[in-house]
Structures are given as C-alpha cells and as structure tokens.
Design an enzyme around this catalytic site. Structure first.
Site, PDB file in Angstrom:
ATOM      1  N   ARG A  58       4.266 -14.715  -7.042  1.00 19.60           N
ATOM      2  CA  ARG A  58       3.132 -15.392  -6.415  1.00 19.60           C
ATOM      3  C   ARG A  58       2.758 -16.671  -7.161  1.00 19.60           C
ATOM      4  NH1 ARG A  58       1.067 -11.616  -2.668  1.00 19.60           N
ATOM      5  NH2 ARG A  58      -0.846 -12.786  -2.355  1.00 19.60           N
ATOM      6  N   ILE A  93      -6.034  -3.104  -2.967  1.00 19.74           N
ATOM      7  CA  ILE A  93      -5.394  -1.903  -3.515  1.00 19.74           C
ATOM      8  C   ILE A  93      -5.371  -2.004  -5.037  1.00 19.74           C
ATOM      9  CG2 ILE A  93      -3.287  -0.514  -3.524  1.00 19.74           C
ATOM     10  CD1 ILE A  93      -2.583  -1.856  -0.809  1.00 19.74           C
ATOM     11  N   GLY A 136       8.066  20.063  23.046  1.00 19.83           N
ATOM     12  CA  GLY A 136       7.758  20.143  24.468  1.00 19.83           C
ATOM     13  C   GLY A 136       6.309  19.982  24.826  1.00 19.83           C
ATOM     14  N   CYS A 137       5.426  19.917  23.818  1.00 18.82           N
ATOM     15  CA  CYS A 137       4.006  19.716  24.102  1.00 18.82           C
ATOM     16  C   CYS A 137       3.746  18.226  24.340  1.00 18.82           C
ATOM     17  CB  CYS A 137       3.156  20.246  22.960  1.00 18.82           C
ATOM     18  SG  CYS A 137       3.331  22.026  22.696  1.00 18.82           S
ATOM     19  N   GLY A 138       2.561  17.879  24.728  1.00 17.48           N
ATOM     20  CA  GLY A 138       2.265  16.471  24.992  1.00 17.48           C
ATOM     21  C   GLY A 138       2.998  15.978  26.214  1.00 17.48           C
ATOM     22  N   SER A 169      12.239  15.283  19.260  1.00 16.55           N
ATOM     23  CA  SER A 169      12.461  15.880  20.579  1.00 16.55           C
ATOM     24  C   SER A 169      12.952  14.796  21.540  1.00 16.55           C
ATOM     25  CB  SER A 169      11.187  16.543  21.097  1.00 16.55           C
ATOM     26  OG  SER A 169      10.091  15.649  21.034  1.00 16.55           O
ATOM     27  N   ASP A 211       1.258  12.121  10.475  1.00 15.12           N
ATOM     28  CA  ASP A 211       2.347  11.295  10.985  1.00 15.12           C
ATOM     29  C   ASP A 211       3.683  11.915  10.583  1.00 15.12           C
ATOM     30  OD1 ASP A 211       4.241   9.304  11.526  1.00 15.12           O
ATOM     31  OD2 ASP A 211       2.828   7.692  11.096  1.00 15.12           O
ATOM     32  N   GLU A 228      -1.775  14.539  21.093  1.00 18.05           N
ATOM     33  CA  GLU A 228      -2.375  14.066  22.349  1.00 18.05           C
ATOM     34  C   GLU A 228      -3.774  14.643  22.569  1.00 18.05           C
ATOM     35  OE1 GLU A 228       1.908  13.568  22.443  1.00 18.05           O
ATOM     36  OE2 GLU A 228       0.649  15.312  22.046  1.00 18.05           O
ATOM     37  N   GLU A 260      -2.627 -11.359   4.753  1.00 15.83           N
ATOM     38  CA  GLU A 260      -3.632 -11.375   3.679  1.00 15.83           C
ATOM     39  C   GLU A 260      -4.736 -12.391   3.928  1.00 15.83           C
ATOM     40  OE1 GLU A 260      -1.881 -11.854  -0.238  1.00 15.83           O
ATOM     41  OE2 GLU A 260       0.043 -11.138   0.520  1.00 15.83           O
ATOM     42  N   GLY A 273       5.924  16.479  27.117  1.00 13.27           N
ATOM     43  CA  GLY A 273       6.816  17.489  27.697  1.00 13.27           C
ATOM     44  C   GLY A 273       6.139  18.438  28.651  1.00 13.27           C
TER      45      GLY A 273
END
Length: 393
Positions: free
Chosen positions: A53, A14, A342-344, A230, A218, A375, A155, A346
């Site tokens: 370090r 990085i 409620g999707c996935g 949910s 995410d 999903e 690492e 649910g």
C-alpha cells in the site's frame, strides 16, 4: 449525502481484539500515523501485503500508507484470509458510522485499493460507483475470474485517522469473545455483538449424534472435506446451490456436465469429484501467504431429480443416501456437508426428508453436517433428536 445514510448503514475495520483499547483511545489510525506515534499493536496482516500500500497513491499524490482503510463489506477475501491464519476468536470487526464519508480528503476505491484495476475516486463519484456494484459488495460469495473477489473489498480511504466517536458497533464471532471484549473496553459504551455469520461461521450448530450435526449457515464455507451439491441429471445448474456452485467453482460445472453425458451421475448414484485445487485459492486474498491452507475440497454431485422442472424424487434421494452409506469409506470421504436434499426448490418437506437423511447419515463414522433449508424457518419440533431419529434420550 441524503440517500447515503439510508443505504450505507456502516463501514468496517478489521483488527485484532488486542488493539481495541488503543483504538478507543487514539482512533483507527493509518499505518503512517501508527509509525509516527510509535503505538504498539498486534498485526493481523502480512507485512508484505500491507507494505504494498506504500507504493500506490490517491489522485492527490498521497500514499495509501497515510489512509485508514474501511470496507463496505467486511465478509470478504481479506477477512477470510485473516481468520485462516489466526484464531477467529482474536478478530474484531469495528462498525464505523457512515458519516465518516464526510471527512475532508476521503476517497473511495472500487475494490481492493492496493490492486491496480481498482479506481480511487473522490467520495461523490465513488459512492455512485459503489451503488453500481452494490449487488457484488453484498453478495455471499465471490470469484477471482469475474473481478468480484477484488470488488467486494471496495474501501473508504480516510486520511490519517478515524475518530473513536465514529465507532458504533463491534462485531465478534461468539458470546464468549463478546464478554471478553466488553471487559476490555468497559468505558466505551459501544455495543459488542456476536455475529458468527460475518466470520463465515454457522449461526446455529446442533448435535444430533456424536458425528451428526444440524447447521444453519453457508454450506460453501463448510470446513467439511466434501460438500454435497443437489443437482438434476440433465446437466443444467439453474438455481439454488447448483447455481452457486456453477458460479463460484466453474470447474465443478464442467465435471457435472460430463458426468451427466457419460451417465456416471444418476438418480440413486451420486458422483464424487475429487477436486485437487485448494478452495483458499479462490476465497482468500493472497492465498499464497497462508501457511496452512484448507485441504482439497471435494464435491459430491447428488441427483435429486431427473428434470430440473420436476420436484425432487424422495425415493431417488433415499437410494442416493444408501450409496453414501455403502461407498463413503472406499471413496475416501473423511467428512461430509449435505444440504436438506430436495427441500426448498425441490418441493419436498423437511418433515419427510430430515428423518430420512438422519437415518442413513447418523451411522457414518465421520463428521457429517446437514445444512437446514434456508428458504424458510424449520419449526423446532422437527429438529429434535426424538423426531429425527425416532428415539428418546
């Protein structure tokens, strides 16, 4: 090392994009080598964190200061802290060929190498330890309580420098940055890849109205003030987003169970947990170094079903959306992230849920992000403004 190439596709460094030209000239250098060569660079880490370090050594007595450090997983607490201190557009993640593990004198740490609980091992022994932690290293999240926050920063320590010819890819946050980076390293002939998810950014963001957006990404890394989870009303967080919340934010689980027992959480009546601690305390490496930590993250516990074994209740979901519409201002909700309710798991279909959510959430005068089902892929015709709002441009 035969199975190594199959499982470890790359290691990662990085850095600031200003350092790329120097890196392609001199390689990825240890801190000691940078000092000895007097090479100017743009730092992205706090001096105090990096200086720690100096004090820790590998088994052969060399200071970590003399090693270039590569991560097995770049999407980690260190990167999270970096992009919350500087503009993520200034950050590059360099993918390094796994053959670097064959460099003489390399070591592997079983977590952040500067952290005392992390072992520093010879490569052969270290690779075995890495594979034992493979699920943790490639998880989407981490927790300070179980050690995963440290372990995900495992690492590879390379003595002195990594040669420029070991660089295989550069990852950046978006296409504009990629174009800039390509112009900086035009002679390097290394692919520059926009990879927003690696930088905790959505892979897709579509505007539905002035304040309402559709997001692929995410939910738990949302910048919205309030995150909707949910749940059922039985007090069981077994799968899906609820399970993730239980693991990553254990206090949310305690509050959720109490809200179920007291009946404060019901179908059609979400419960708002106004959490006081900063989310950066759990996600960022050395969160105390952040001068502008994220605001307190609240959690809206939204019951989509009574029993976890049942499918979600679309009538109950609509009543819960009405509650949000009527109460968000008085509760102080300033911005809101909501999953496809409620999707996935649910059992409901986005074709039914999406328009319902947009109907109620599009009228709020705060930013609202609806996170699409993960999903399965949602057909484009069910993501259009016309379909979701029943109106045309």
């Amino acid at each position: 090392m035969a199975g190594l190439k199959r499982d470890i596709k790359s290691l990662f460094y990085i850095t600031h994009i200003n350092n790329l030209e120097s890196i392609f000239q001199h390689g990825i250098l240890s801190h000691a080598r940078v000092e000895e060569m007097g090479i100017p660079y743009t730092p992205i880490y706090d001096a105090q964190i990096v200086s720690n370090r100096r004090e820790r050594s590998t088994p052969d007595g060399k200071s970590l200061w003399r090693f270039a450090n590569l991560y097995f997983q770049p999407r980690n607490p260190m990167l999270y802290r970096v992009i919350n201190k500087i503009d993520k557009k200034e950050v590059a993640i360099i993918g390094v060929r796994p053959e670097v593990l064959s460099y003489p004198g390399c070591y592997i740490s079983t977590g952040n190498a500067a952290s005392s609980p992390s072992e520093i091992l010879p490569v052969k022994e270290g690779i075995k330890a890495i594979f034992e932690m493979w699920k943790i290293i490639h998880n989407e999240w981490w927790n300070p309580d179980d050690g995963s926050k440290r372990k995900i920063m495992a690492e590879c320590l390379v003595p002195d420098f990594v040669s420029p010819d070991m660089i295989q890819t550069i990852y950046v946050v978006n296409h504009d940055v990629a174009k800039d980076v390509r112009s900086r390293i035009s002679g390097a002939r290394v692919p520059v890849v926009p990879e927003p998810s690696m930088f905790f950014q959505p892979t897709r963001r579509e505007r539905v109205t002035g304040n309402l957006f559709l997001i692929e990404g995410d939910l738990f890394f949302s910048t919205m003030q309030t995150i909707t989870i949910s749940v059922n009303t039985m007090g069981i967080m077994g799968k899906g987003l609820a399970s993730r919340a239980k693991y990553q934010f254990p206090d949310v689980y305690v509050v959720y169970q109490d809200a179920c027992r007291s009946k404060k959480l019901q179908i059609g009546k979400p419960y708002l947990y106004k959490r006081e601690s900063f989310v950066d305390e759990q996600l960022a490496d050395d969160p105390g170094s952040l001068t502008k930590p994220n605001s307190n993250k609240w959690f809206l516990l939204f019951a989509t079903k009574r029993n976890w074994r049942e499918n979600s209740d679309i009538v109950g979901i609509e009543n819960g959306l009405k509650w949000i519409q009527h109460n968000y201002k008085s509760e102080g909700i300033a911005s809101l992230a909501v999953p496809a309710l409620g999707c996935g798991l649910g059992g409901l279909d986005w074709r039914d849920v999406g328009p319902l959510m947009c109907q109620y959430l599009s009228v709020l005068d705060i930013p609202v992000a609806i996170y699409l089902p993960r999903e399965r892929e949602t057909p484009e015709e069910f993501l259009s403004r016309d379909f979701l709002l029943g109106t045309k441009e």
